[in-house]
Every structure is written in structure tokens, then in C-alpha cells.
Design a protein around this motif. Structure first.
Motif, PDB file in Angstrom:
ATOM      1  N   VAL A   1     -15.723  -1.930  -6.908  1.00 20.42           N
ATOM      2  CA  VAL A   1     -16.035  -0.704  -6.173  1.00 20.42           C
ATOM      3  C   VAL A   1     -15.846  -0.913  -4.679  1.00 20.42           C
ATOM      4  O   VAL A   1     -15.194  -0.108  -3.993  1.00 20.42           O
ATOM      5  CB  VAL A   1     -17.487  -0.268  -6.485  1.00 20.42           C
ATOM      6  N   GLU A   2     -16.360  -2.057  -4.219  1.00 24.03           N
ATOM      7  CA  GLU A   2     -16.201  -2.365  -2.799  1.00 24.03           C
ATOM      8  C   GLU A   2     -14.718  -2.492  -2.446  1.00 24.03           C
ATOM      9  O   GLU A   2     -14.280  -2.066  -1.377  1.00 24.03           O
ATOM     10  CB  GLU A   2     -16.926  -3.682  -2.460  1.00 24.03           C
ATOM     11  N   ALA A   3     -13.953  -3.080  -3.344  1.00 20.95           N
ATOM     12  CA  ALA A   3     -12.512  -3.248  -3.106  1.00 20.95           C
ATOM     13  C   ALA A   3     -11.837  -1.899  -2.931  1.00 20.95           C
ATOM     14  O   ALA A   3     -11.009  -1.711  -2.032  1.00 20.95           O
ATOM     15  CB  ALA A   3     -11.887  -3.991  -4.273  1.00 20.95           C
ATOM     16  N   LEU A   4     -12.228  -0.909  -3.794  1.00 22.29           N
ATOM     17  CA  LEU A   4     -11.627   0.425  -3.714  1.00 22.29           C
ATOM     18  C   LEU A   4     -11.943   1.077  -2.371  1.00 22.29           C
ATOM     19  O   LEU A   4     -11.066   1.688  -1.747  1.00 22.29           O
ATOM     20  CB  LEU A   4     -12.149   1.294  -4.858  1.00 22.29           C
ATOM     21  N   ILE A   5     -13.191   0.894  -1.959  1.00 26.25           N
ATOM     22  CA  ILE A   5     -13.591   1.472  -0.656  1.00 26.25           C
ATOM     23  C   ILE A   5     -12.744   0.852   0.451  1.00 26.25           C
ATOM     24  O   ILE A   5     -12.223   1.539   1.310  1.00 26.25           O
ATOM     25  CB  ILE A   5     -15.098   1.224  -0.396  1.00 26.25           C
ATOM     26  N   ALA A   6     -12.569  -0.488   0.359  1.00 33.19           N
ATOM     27  CA  ALA A   6     -11.820  -1.203   1.392  1.00 33.19           C
ATOM     28  C   ALA A   6     -10.367  -0.732   1.453  1.00 33.19           C
ATOM     29  O   ALA A   6      -9.838  -0.480   2.533  1.00 33.19           O
ATOM     30  CB  ALA A   6     -11.888  -2.697   1.126  1.00 33.19           C
ATOM     31  N   VAL A   7      -9.704  -0.621   0.252  1.00 29.91           N
ATOM     32  CA  VAL A   7      -8.280  -0.239   0.267  1.00 29.91           C
ATOM     33  C   VAL A   7      -8.063   1.190   0.750  1.00 29.91           C
ATOM     34  O   VAL A   7      -6.997   1.523   1.267  1.00 29.91           O
ATOM     35  CB  VAL A   7      -7.591  -0.428  -1.106  1.00 29.91           C
ATOM     36  N   GLU A   8      -9.073   2.012   0.573  1.00 27.31           N
ATOM     37  CA  GLU A   8      -8.923   3.382   1.059  1.00 27.31           C
ATOM     38  C   GLU A   8      -9.028   3.422   2.578  1.00 27.31           C
ATOM     39  O   GLU A   8      -8.407   4.249   3.245  1.00 27.31           O
ATOM     40  CB  GLU A   8      -9.977   4.276   0.410  1.00 27.31           C
ATOM     41  N   LYS A   9      -9.854   2.496   3.115  1.00 22.81           N
ATOM     42  CA  LYS A   9     -10.065   2.446   4.570  1.00 22.81           C
ATOM     43  C   LYS A   9      -8.867   1.873   5.307  1.00 22.81           C
ATOM     44  O   LYS A   9      -8.533   2.298   6.394  1.00 22.81           O
ATOM     45  CB  LYS A   9     -11.305   1.558   4.854  1.00 22.81           C
ATOM     46  N   GLN A  10      -8.235   0.910   4.703  1.00 28.44           N
ATOM     47  CA  GLN A  10      -7.332   0.048   5.468  1.00 28.44           C
ATOM     48  C   GLN A  10      -6.113  -0.329   4.641  1.00 28.44           C
ATOM     49  O   GLN A  10      -6.174  -0.352   3.414  1.00 28.44           O
ATOM     50  CB  GLN A  10      -8.154  -1.230   5.817  1.00 28.44           C
ATOM     51  N   HIS A  11      -5.008  -0.650   5.299  1.00 26.20           N
ATOM     52  CA  HIS A  11      -3.811  -1.128   4.591  1.00 26.20           C
ATOM     53  C   HIS A  11      -3.902  -2.627   4.386  1.00 26.20           C
ATOM     54  O   HIS A  11      -4.336  -3.367   5.262  1.00 26.20           O
ATOM     55  CB  HIS A  11      -2.553  -0.797   5.408  1.00 26.20           C
ATOM     56  N   PHE A  12      -3.524  -3.101   3.169  1.00 29.56           N
ATOM     57  CA  PHE A  12      -3.468  -4.547   2.912  1.00 29.56           C
ATOM     58  C   PHE A  12      -2.082  -4.928   2.447  1.00 29.56           C
ATOM     59  O   PHE A  12      -1.445  -4.209   1.698  1.00 29.56           O
ATOM     60  CB  PHE A  12      -4.489  -4.929   1.822  1.00 29.56           C
ATOM     61  N   ASP A  13      -1.616  -6.107   2.895  1.00 28.46           N
ATOM     62  CA  ASP A  13      -0.292  -6.565   2.474  1.00 28.46           C
ATOM     63  C   ASP A  13      -0.350  -7.195   1.075  1.00 28.46           C
ATOM     64  O   ASP A  13       0.616  -7.163   0.327  1.00 28.46           O
ATOM     65  CB  ASP A  13       0.254  -7.602   3.476  1.00 28.46           C
ATOM     66  N   ILE A  14      -1.545  -7.774   0.800  1.00 27.56           N
ATOM     67  CA  ILE A  14      -1.691  -8.439  -0.521  1.00 27.56           C
ATOM     68  C   ILE A  14      -3.153  -8.447  -0.904  1.00 27.56           C
ATOM     69  O   ILE A  14      -4.026  -8.453  -0.021  1.00 27.56           O
ATOM     70  CB  ILE A  14      -1.070  -9.848  -0.485  1.00 27.56           C
TER      71      ILE A  14
ATOM     72  N   VAL B   1     -11.123 -10.054  -3.342  1.00 29.66           N
ATOM     73  CA  VAL B   1     -12.173  -9.449  -4.155  1.00 29.66           C
ATOM     74  C   VAL B   1     -12.741 -10.571  -5.025  1.00 29.66           C
ATOM     75  O   VAL B   1     -12.089 -11.079  -5.923  1.00 29.66           O
ATOM     76  CB  VAL B   1     -11.602  -8.321  -5.042  1.00 29.66           C
ATOM     77  N   GLU B   2     -13.990 -10.941  -4.728  1.00 28.70           N
ATOM     78  CA  GLU B   2     -14.595 -12.119  -5.377  1.00 28.70           C
ATOM     79  C   GLU B   2     -16.103 -12.003  -5.297  1.00 28.70           C
ATOM     80  O   GLU B   2     -16.655 -11.739  -4.239  1.00 28.70           O
ATOM     81  CB  GLU B   2     -14.088 -13.377  -4.640  1.00 28.70           C
ATOM     82  N   ASP B   3     -16.769 -12.169  -6.452  1.00 31.30           N
ATOM     83  CA  ASP B   3     -18.228 -12.012  -6.446  1.00 31.30           C
ATOM     84  C   ASP B   3     -18.926 -13.301  -6.045  1.00 31.30           C
ATOM     85  O   ASP B   3     -20.054 -13.303  -5.608  1.00 31.30           O
ATOM     86  CB  ASP B   3     -18.722 -11.524  -7.811  1.00 31.30           C
TER      87      ASP B   3
ATOM     88  N   PRO C   1     -19.451  -8.208 -11.332  1.00 29.96           N
ATOM     89  CA  PRO C   1     -20.404  -7.158 -11.674  1.00 29.96           C
ATOM     90  C   PRO C   1     -19.930  -5.796 -11.174  1.00 29.96           C
ATOM     91  O   PRO C   1     -19.014  -5.748 -10.350  1.00 29.96           O
ATOM     92  CB  PRO C   1     -21.691  -7.622 -10.981  1.00 29.96           C
ATOM     93  N   ILE C   2     -20.558  -4.724 -11.693  1.00 28.59           N
ATOM     94  CA  ILE C   2     -20.288  -3.326 -11.338  1.00 28.59           C
ATOM     95  C   ILE C   2     -18.904  -2.869 -11.804  1.00 28.59           C
ATOM     96  O   ILE C   2     -18.791  -2.014 -12.669  1.00 28.59           O
ATOM     97  CB  ILE C   2     -20.488  -3.031  -9.837  1.00 28.59           C
ATOM     98  N   MET C   3     -17.861  -3.451 -11.236  1.00 25.97           N
ATOM     99  CA  MET C   3     -16.512  -3.107 -11.719  1.00 25.97           C
ATOM    100  C   MET C   3     -15.667  -4.371 -11.734  1.00 25.97           C
ATOM    101  O   MET C   3     -15.559  -5.058 -10.728  1.00 25.97           O
ATOM    102  CB  MET C   3     -15.869  -2.046 -10.807  1.00 25.97           C
ATOM    103  N   ASP C   4     -15.081  -4.686 -12.886  1.00 24.33           N
ATOM    104  CA  ASP C   4     -14.316  -5.933 -12.989  1.00 24.33           C
ATOM    105  C   ASP C   4     -12.900  -5.757 -12.432  1.00 24.33           C
ATOM    106  O   ASP C   4     -12.501  -4.667 -12.024  1.00 24.33           O
ATOM    107  CB  ASP C   4     -14.302  -6.462 -14.424  1.00 24.33           C
ATOM    108  N   GLY C   5     -12.162  -6.872 -12.421  1.00 27.54           N
ATOM    109  CA  GLY C   5     -10.849  -6.906 -11.784  1.00 27.54           C
ATOM    110  C   GLY C   5      -9.818  -5.986 -12.438  1.00 27.54           C
ATOM    111  O   GLY C   5      -9.022  -5.355 -11.752  1.00 27.54           O
ATOM    112  N   PHE C   6      -9.866  -5.907 -13.759  1.00 27.15           N
ATOM    113  CA  PHE C   6      -8.891  -5.060 -14.455  1.00 27.15           C
ATOM    114  C   PHE C   6      -9.042  -3.599 -14.069  1.00 27.15           C
ATOM    115  O   PHE C   6      -8.063  -2.917 -13.758  1.00 27.15           O
ATOM    116  CB  PHE C   6      -9.071  -5.220 -15.967  1.00 27.15           C
ATOM    117  N   GLU C   7     -10.325  -3.152 -14.099  1.00 25.01           N
ATOM    118  CA  GLU C   7     -10.610  -1.745 -13.786  1.00 25.01           C
ATOM    119  C   GLU C   7     -10.208  -1.426 -12.349  1.00 25.01           C
ATOM    120  O   GLU C   7      -9.585  -0.386 -12.083  1.00 25.01           O
ATOM    121  CB  GLU C   7     -12.110  -1.520 -13.983  1.00 25.01           C
TER     122      GLU C   7
END
Lengths: 287, 643
Positions: free
Chosen positions: B542-555, B514-516, B563-569
Motif C-alpha cells: 500500500v505504501e509502495a502504491l502511494i509512493a509511485v503515485e507521488k513520484q517517478h521511479f526508474d526502478i 518495498v521491504e517490510d 503485511p497488508i499487501m504483498d508484492g504480487f498484489e
């Protein structure tokens, strides 16, 4: 030469002197005490050319030392008169009554008291009106004497009352009833203890006191006749010389010469007009 | 009661009052008592004397009346002497033995005193004028007595009157005495009380109430002194207040400026590091492609220049952190000799390139020993000192030694020596060498380059570590820096072993980046793919959330500022998903601030990597977290087996 002359002169003066000493009788004078007045008497007597005086106090000299004549002074020494060691004994300044009562042998006296007559004479010269004289007495001698005298004084009324010794009430009564109190030399009636009351009472009742001697006048009596020391000595010397010359004793007697003593303050207090002492004395002597 | 204690605890007013009043009262009471007693006694005596005089007069006057037995005269005397005060007169006539009594009908007082005097028959001395003899003995005879009964009424009345008058005078005198004492003590104590109040007010900071009524004399002087003192204190305090306010304002301004400077530095360094990261990463990637010799040479120069620039930026960042007081030392056991070897190897190359002799010596005692401290900062100190030594030495040698001295079973003193045969530092310059932005000579900067922050950072780090830093140097001869600090140690190395991790663990693992920044995104995904991992990129939270819901990640590698949503959120949201509760999330950020890293762990991230990320570091971290999650999943599967 000059020395010789002095020696002769010396002898001429001393030898008669020595002779006269040898011939003069020796007089032993016994005094009751040592006072200036008595010493004066002794000194004056020793000046006499007729006799030699040896003075003793209160006692007689030892028997081997006694003189030819004896003079005792005052009533106190009267007992010393009772001795036979002297050729003649003179009682000087003693009470006439006391002396007369004793009857000493080879003796004569010059009395210390004044004759009543002289006091009465003084009275009659002080008061010109008729007055009552109160006279308390203890010794009957005075009653007789006064009774006799009353005849000589017409202007004086006598109230003579017998009185016990120290009975002031009796004296007071006399004071109340008389104009003048004539005090006799009776010490049983008139002494230190009674005199104050008597004098106080007399002032209260306006009664004057006369006599008996100079001491009473000083204490508060109005007047008295008295004889001075010099007068006494002169009379005594006359008596002595008379005896030495005549070898006979003169009669006992009252002093012949006298003076008048007045207490002016008392006279003023009592409202009595009185002449001077000299005037009175002169009047009395002229009488 | 303890009188002196009572006296001490009283107010000044009371004390002066007591001091003035008590002797006066004692004196007064003594005199009053004495005079009253004396007067009463005198009254009794005068009454007695009066009665005796009357009796004596009667006795004197009645002498003749007694002698003559004249009772009526006696009665007259008695009647004349009768007084209102006499109740009865009795005359006893000793000669007649009867009494004569006269009573006073007007006076029937019960209480009376009887006085008896004797009535004496007085005598007058009669002396003979010639012999001096008394005519008879002089003896005074008592002829009665006078008794007087004197009523006590008059005496009592007199005594009462004496007591009444005396008491009245006493009362007035005491009253006057008290008033006087009151006035005196008031006069003394009031100024003191005023001074007391004023000093209390001054202590409380109230300067407005001053003593208005200044008394004459010494107390007045004291009052005016205190007034002056209050005024001058007030003035000084006001000045102090003004100065403080000015200072406070100046400080506020300075703080503001400083904070603006720090903020600017932080922003600037962040902004500088991001493109630098990109450039370096790309150059790293480029070096792995086929290049000819010339290209390789250019690339090397470009990399060196970029690394130098990054180093400068990092130094500035470190310095600003230290200045802000934000830098905190980490504490962990590490192998200090390993650090030496790793760090000094590149520098030894550089030295050798300049033709310098480069020697290192590590105390053999330190073999197999790990010490407690912040390895990063020690590395920084060592790097700065050695880099300086190499930089300023043209010929001769650079020698680095590390000695240890054991203090106890777990404490030792370490001493690092870095000596060179370089240009040296003059004595004058030794004073300023550790200041920030300074080099010994302005000309050096032109000749040798550098920000001038190196020694300043070393100095501040040493301060943080409680380490002593010493410099011995002579111009053109060389310099020796000595750093000495005490630390805890333990036997055996506690090093992180994941460096030795098998690379195979990475193969086939799915990574979400996740990197802008597209450069970084590309860089990281290229590297990871080279390690055999599969990568998915997201431009923001936001894009990260969509991605993790779609697919499993090991890390998941997570940038913080997006922008839009920062790393903490984004992390918090991911942790809310049940399937990603355990998934390792490593933060990647150009921000090198401690606040950020703390916040990362709080929102649920597992680790923190500061950009520019060295490949080695990245590989280590990913391997570590993958192996860890593998371990937990294995143990989970083992746990599940019996079911």
C-alpha cells in the motif's frame, strides 16, 4: 498117380460139357434197352441148359454171327422179326394185336397183354352185384371179343362204345354212364396224356377203372391182373425147350400164370370193399 | 453356405444337437425309406401272388371241366374263386375257342391288373413194368387260359395304410430322437454355459454368482474347479484390495509427513535466510567502514561463519527442492571456462592456505566455446566436489581437470575430474557416500564438519543432467570424482555483458525499495545510495502504491512477503498505473521456490533475485534493466523525432 487121377476126373467133367456146348442151339436175345429188369431176364435165360444165349441191344448181330434162334423183347423190336436168318423167332412180351397183324413166318409170341376174359373174371370177383362195364374201343377186334365174352358173364352189363384216339370226352361220357371202366391195352385211348383226365373223371363220378396192366394200377386204376417177370421167363423157357425138343413151334399165347394187383388207396377212396390180392387170385383160379 | 463355418459359429448347444441329431436322422431316414419301399413292394407282390395263386388254382381245377367241355362246372369253379378284390374272371377254352366270362358286380373299380395263366392238360408217366418204357410220350398240352382282373383298390388301400402307419411311427421316432438329442445336448451344454457365464462374471469382477447346480462327472468337476477358482480369485483380490488400501493410507501418511517436512524446511530456511541476509549485508557494509586490524579480523571470522551457515541453509533448501521434485534445470549457453576461473580462485586460496598444491586444467578446445546447460547447477557440482577435496586433504594436492570430446558439430562430451590425495573413502563407504546426511565415517563429521548433503546434492543434480558420476578411491591415498555428461555447444560466448556496465548509469536514478524488514530495507538502501542512486522505502504494497503515485521511479525492488499487501498484489496494482507500465520491477525474496518466480513473471515483474543478494548480482541486474529501459526510451525518442 494122384495127379493122373485128377487129370482123368477133369476130363470126365469137361468132355461132356464141351459136347453139350457144341450140340446146343445158339439163341440171339435182342433187348430194347438196358434195364435191371431186362438184364435179370437175360441172366435167367442164359442159365438154361437147352440153349446158349447171346444178348444184343436194339439191333440184330451181323449175318455171319447170327445164332439159330431169335428172341426179341417188346413191341418196339417187332420189326426185327422180319428176317429169314433164324430157324425160329420168338416175340417176347409184345401186344397180341400188334403181333397178329404182322404175320411173321416161323415165329411165335408170348403176349404182354392179359386176356380180356381174365380181366372180366377179376371184375366179377371184385363186384358181387350187377354192374355196368363201360368199354371204349378203337380197334374192332375188341368189339368182337367183348361181344363174345359178354355171353359168359351174366352179372355184367356191357357198354361197348367206339372211340376215336385221344377222345377224352367220349371216354368221360362212358365213365358217367357206367360203374366200372374196363381199360383195354389200346394205347390210342389210354396213354400218359389221357390217363390223368380219365382217372380224375372216374374219381369224380365214383367209377372204378380196371386194367389193362400194373402201370395203370400204380397211376390210379383200382385193379388189374398182371404177370410177373419170373412167370413170363418160365413160360418163355418152356416154349423154347418145347421147340428145341420137338422142332415144332408152339402157338402164340397169353401168359398162362398171373397175379392180381390192387390199389388199396383207390379202393378206399371209392368206398369199395375188396379182398386181398392173394384171396382174389385164389378165387379166380378156383373158378 | 460354408457348413464348417456355420458349425463353428454355433453355440455348443446347437453343435452338440446337430452332432447327435444328424447321424440319427440320416440313419433313420435311410432305414425308414428302405422299409417303406420294401413294404410297398411286398404289398404289390403279395397282391400279384394272390391273384396268380387264384388264377393257378382255377386253372388246375378247371382242367377236367375244359376237357369235358362242362361250362356249368367252369362257372361254378369261377364263382367259388370270385373274391371282392377280383373284378372279373375269364376262361378261354382253346379246344372249343370260346370265352367264358364272370364279372363281379360288387366291384366296378376302373383300375385293375390282369393276370393270365395257362390251363395245362397234365399227364402221368405210365411205365411198363418189364421194359421200363413209357406207353406214350409225355407232353403237356395247353388247353386254355384263365385271366383274372384284379382291382387295385385293395392294394391302394393297403399301401395308404402302410404309408400312414409308417409315417406315424417315423414321426414318433423322430420326435423321440429330437427330445433325446435335446436332452443330451442340454445336459452337456448347460454346465459349459454356466461356466462361461461365471468366467464372464469373474472377468467383470462379479464373484458372487457361483454355479449352484453341480453336475456329476467330469463336467461337474470342471464346474467345481471353476467355482473354487472364482473363490480363490475373489479372496486374492480382496487381499490385494486391502493391501492396496493400507499402502495407500501409508503413502498418504508418508506424503503428508514428507510435505510437512518440506514445508518445515522451506519455512525454516526462509526464516533463517532473512536474518542471515541482514547479518551478512551489515557485515559487508561494516567492512567498508574504517576498522582497526582486530576489528577487521573479527569481522572476517563473523562473515566466514555467516557464509558457511548460509551455505548450509542453501544446501538444505536445494536438497528439499530436489527431493520434492521441484527443481528444474535452466537451459542457456554459458562460458564454462569462465565459471572455472571465477569459482576456483577462492578455493585455490583456501588450498594454498592449507599448504596444498592446487592445479586446474581446462581443455584448450573449450576456449571461445559456450555450452548449453544450467550454469548455476554446474557451479554447484564443481563447488561441492572441489570444496570436499580441499576439506578432506591435509597434504599433497588437489587437481581439477575439464576435458572435452567432440561428438559432432554441435555436441560434445565433457568430463570433469576432481582428484585429491586426501583421506580417501573405503570401498564399503563408497556405497553410501552419495546418500543424504551421510559422511563416510561418523568421526569425520566431528573432525571436518559439514552437513553431509554435498555429495547427495551432486548425485541428484547429476541425475537431473543425465550425467554419470564415478568415484575411484582408496583409503589414505585419495579420491577421484569423475562427472561425464553430454551437451550441446556453440562457438562464441553469449555472456551477459551487463557485468561490464558502466556504473555511471546508476547515478541519480530513483529507486523504490518495498521491504517490510527494516534491516534489509536499510541494507539495500545504503548499498544503492553508495552507488549514487536516490532511494525511497515503503514497508508494504500500500505504501509502495502511494509512493509511485507521488513520484517517478526508474526502478522498483519488491519484496514478495509483506503485511497488508504483498508484492504480487502491489505489482499488479502498479502495472495498472499508466506511467509505470514499463518501469522495471525486480522481485527480492528469501523464497527460493520455482513457483514463486513463475508467479512473479505472471503478475508483471521483470526479474527475480533470491536473497541473500550478492552485491555484484544486484548491481548487474539493476544496471541491465536500467540500460534496457534507457534503450527503449531512446528508441522511442528516435521514433518520435520525425513527428
Amino acid at each position: 498117380m494122384k495127379k493122373l487121377l485128377y487129370g482123368i476126373l477133369f476130363l470126365f467133367i469137361l468132355i461132356p460139357q464141351a459136347f453139350s456146348q457144341i450140340n446146343k442151339p445158339v439163341v440171339d436175345l435182342i433187348l430194347p434197352t438196358e434195364t435191371a429188369e431186362l438184364e435179370y431176364i437175360s441172366k435167367k435165360l442164359s442159365k438154361s441148359n437147352s440153349f446158349n444165349i447171346k444178348t444184343y441191344i436194339n439191333v440184330l448181330p451181323r449175318e455171319d454171327n447170327r445164332g439159330d434162334l431169335l428172341i426179341i423183347v417188346s413191341d418196339k423190336l417187332l420189326p426185327l422179326m422180319d428176317t429169314d436168318s433164324y430157324s425160329a423167332k420168338f416175340a417176347f412180351y409184345v401186344n397180341s394185336l400188334n403181333f397178329k397183324n404182322k404175320n411173321f413166318k416161323k415165329s411165335t409170341a408170348l403176349f404182354s397183354d392179359q386176356p380180356i376174359h381174365r380181366q372180366l373174371l377179376l371184375l366179377s370177383h371184385i363186384f358181387d352185384k350187377k354192374i355196368i362195364i363201360g368199354i371204349p374201343y378203337h380197334n374192332e377186334f375188341y368189339k368182337i371179343l367183348l361181344m363174345n365174352e359178354s355171353k359168359n358173364f351174366n352179372n355184367l352189363e356191357f357198354l361197348i362204345v367206339k372211340t376215336e384216339s385221344n377222345d377224352i370226352r367220349a371216354v368221360n361220357k362212358i365213365i358217367q354212364n357206367s360203374d366200372v371202366l374196363l381199360a383195354t391195352p389200346e394205347s390210342k385211348i389210354y396213354n400218359s396224356q389221357t390217363i390223368r383226365s380219365i382217372l380224375l373223371s372216374s374219381y369224380r363220378h365214383q367209377t372204378a377203372v380196371i386194367g389193362p396192366n400194373e402201370g395203370f394200377v400204380t397211376a390210379g386204376a383200382l385193379a388189374s391182373v398182371a404177370t410177373s417177370s419170373d412167370q413170363y421167363i418160365d413160360e418163355l423157357m418152356i416154349m423154347m425147350e418145347e421147340y428145341i425138343e420137338t422142332n415144332s413151334l408152339p402157338e402164340s399165347k397169353y401168359p398162362k400164370n398171373f397175379i392180381v394187383k390192387i390199389n388199396k388207396n383207390v379202393a378206399e377212396s371209392l368206398g369199395i370193399m375188396i379182398s386181398s390180392e392173394q384171396q382174389l387170385l385164389k378165387e379166380m383160379k378156383d373158378d | 453356405m460354408n457348413i464348417s463355418h456355420y458349425f463353428k459359429t454355433n453355440t455348443i448347444f446347437k453343435q452338440i444337437l446337430i452332432a447327435v441329431l444328424s447321424p440319427a436322422l440320416i440313419l433313420f431316414l435311410a432305414l425308414f425309406g428302405y422299409s417303406l419301399f420294401a413294404r410297398l413292394n411286398d404289398a404289390v407282390q403279395s397282391q400279384n401272388e394272390l391273384a396268380t395263386r387264384i388264377a393257378e388254382n382255377i386253372a388246375a381245377v378247371s382242367e377236367l371241366a375244359i376237357i369235358s367241355g362242362n361250362d356249368s362246372q367252369l362257372l361254378d369253379i369261377m364263382a367259388s374263386a370270385l373274391d371282392s378284390d377280383i373284378t372279373s374272371i375269364t376262361i378261354f377254352n382253346a379246344e372249343s375257342g370260346h370265352h367264358l366270362v364272370l364279372n363281379n358286380n360288387q366291384n366296378n373299380s376302373s383300375e385293375h391288373k390282369e393276370i393270365t395263366v395257362p390251363i395245362i392238360q397234365h399227364s402221368i408217366p405210365l411205365e411198363d413194368s418189364i421194359t421200363g418204357e413209357n406207353i406214350s410220350d409225355i407232353t403237356e398240352k395247353q388247353i386254355g387260359t384263365v385271366s383274372i382282373k384284379q382291382s387295385r383298390d385293395k392294394l391302394q388301400k393297403l399301401q395308404k395304410q402302410i404309408i400312414k402307419v409308417s409315417s406315424f411311427i417315423a414321426f414318433i421316432s423322430i420326435l423321440v430322437c429330437i427330445c433325446f438329442a435335446w436332452f443330451i445336448s442340454r445336459r452337456f451344454s448347460r454346465p459349459l454355459a454356466e461356466i462361461n457365464t461365471l468366467t464372464k462374471n469373474i472377468t467383470a469382477g462379479n464373484f458372487y454368482k457361483q454355479i449352484r447346480n453341480i453336475k456329476p462327472g467330469e463336467l461337474g468337476e470342471l464346474q467345481s474347479h471353476v467355482n473354487n477358482m472364482a473363490k480363490s480369485i475373489e479372496k486374492q483380490q480382496q487381499e490385494l484390495k486391502d493391501n492396496l488400501q493400507n499402502l495407500f493410507l501409508a503413502k498418504e501418511e508418508a506424503d503428508k509427513a514428507n510435505s510437512a517436512k518440506s514445508q518445515f524446511l522451506a519455512t525454516m530456511t526462509h526464516e533463517l535466510r532473512t536474518p542471515l541476509n541482514g547479518a551478512l549485508g551489515m557485515m559487508q557494509l561494516l567492512s567498508n567502514t574504517k576498522l582497526n586490524g582486530e576489528q577487521n579480523h573479527y569481522l572476517l571470522i563473523a562473515r566466514e561463519s555467516s557464509e558457511l551457515l548460509l551455505n548450509i541453509v542453501n544446501n538444505i533448501l536445494d536438497f528439499s527442492e530436489i527431493e520434492k521434485g521441484e527443481l528444474q534445470l535452466q537451459e542457456n549457453y554459458f562460458d564454462i571456462s569462465a565459471i572455472f576461473n571465477n569459482l576456483l580462485t577462492p578455493l585455490s586460496y583456501e588450498a594454498k592456505k592449507k599448504g596444498l598444491e592446487f592445479t586446474t586444467y581446462i581443455d584448450p578446445q573449450l576456449n571461445g566455446i559456450s555450452v548449453l546447460g544450467d550454469d548455476v547447477r554446474i557451479r554447484q557440482i564443481l563447488l561441492n566436489l572441489v570444496a570436499n577435496a580441499v576439506k578432506f586433504t591435509q597434504q599433497g594436492n588437489v587437481a581439477i581437470t575439464l576435458n572435452a570430446k567432440e561428438l559432432s558439430s554441435n555436441r560434445a562430451i565433457l568430463e570433469l575430474n576432481v582428484s585429491d590425495t586426501g583421506i580417501g573413502i573405503s570401498e564399503k563407504d563408497q556405497q553410501i557416500i552419495f546418500d543424504s546426511f551421510r559422511q563416510a565415517d561418523g568421526s569425520h563429521r566431528r573432525r571436518y564438519g559439514g552437513s553431509g548433503l554435498g555429495l547427495a546434492i551432486v548425485r541428484r543434480l547429476c541425475d537431473l543432467m543425465n550425467a554419470d558420476i564415478l568415484l575411484t578411491s582408496a583409503e589414505n591415498t585419495g579420491s577421484t570424482f569423475t562427472v561425464r555428461w553430454s551437451c550441446t555447444y556453440q562457438v562464441g560466448c553469449n555472456l551477459e555483458h551487463h557485468t561490464q556496465q558502466d556504473e555511471t548509469i546508476l547515478v541519480g536514478k530513483a529507486v523504490l525499495i518495498v521491504e517490510d524488514n527494516p534491516v534489509n530495507q536499510l541494507l539495500v538502501s545504503k548499498i544503492l545510495r553508495r552507488w549514487g542512486m536516490t532511494t525511497v522505502t515503503a514497508n508494504n504494497g500500500v505504501e509502495a502504491l502511494i509512493a509511485v503515485e507521488k513520484q517517478h521511479f526508474d526502478i522498483i525492488l519488491m519484496d514478495l512477503q509483506m503485511p497488508i499487501m504483498d508484492g504480487f498484489e502491489a505489482t499488479q496494482a502498479i502495472r495498472n498505473l499508466s506511467q509505470h507500465r514499463q518501469t522495471p520491477i525486480i522481485a527480492l525474496t528469501a523464497n527460493n521456490f520455482k513457483d514463486d518466480s513463475d508467479y512473479c513473471f505472471r503478475v508483471g515483474m521483470n526479474d527475480f533475485l533470491s536473497k541473500p543478494v550478492s552485491l555484484t548480482n544486484l548491481k548487474e541486474k539493476i544496471s541491465f534493466w536500467l540500460s534496457k529501459s534507457l534503450g527503449t526510451s531512446l528508441s522511442e525518442s528516435v521514433d518520435k523525432r520525425p513527428e
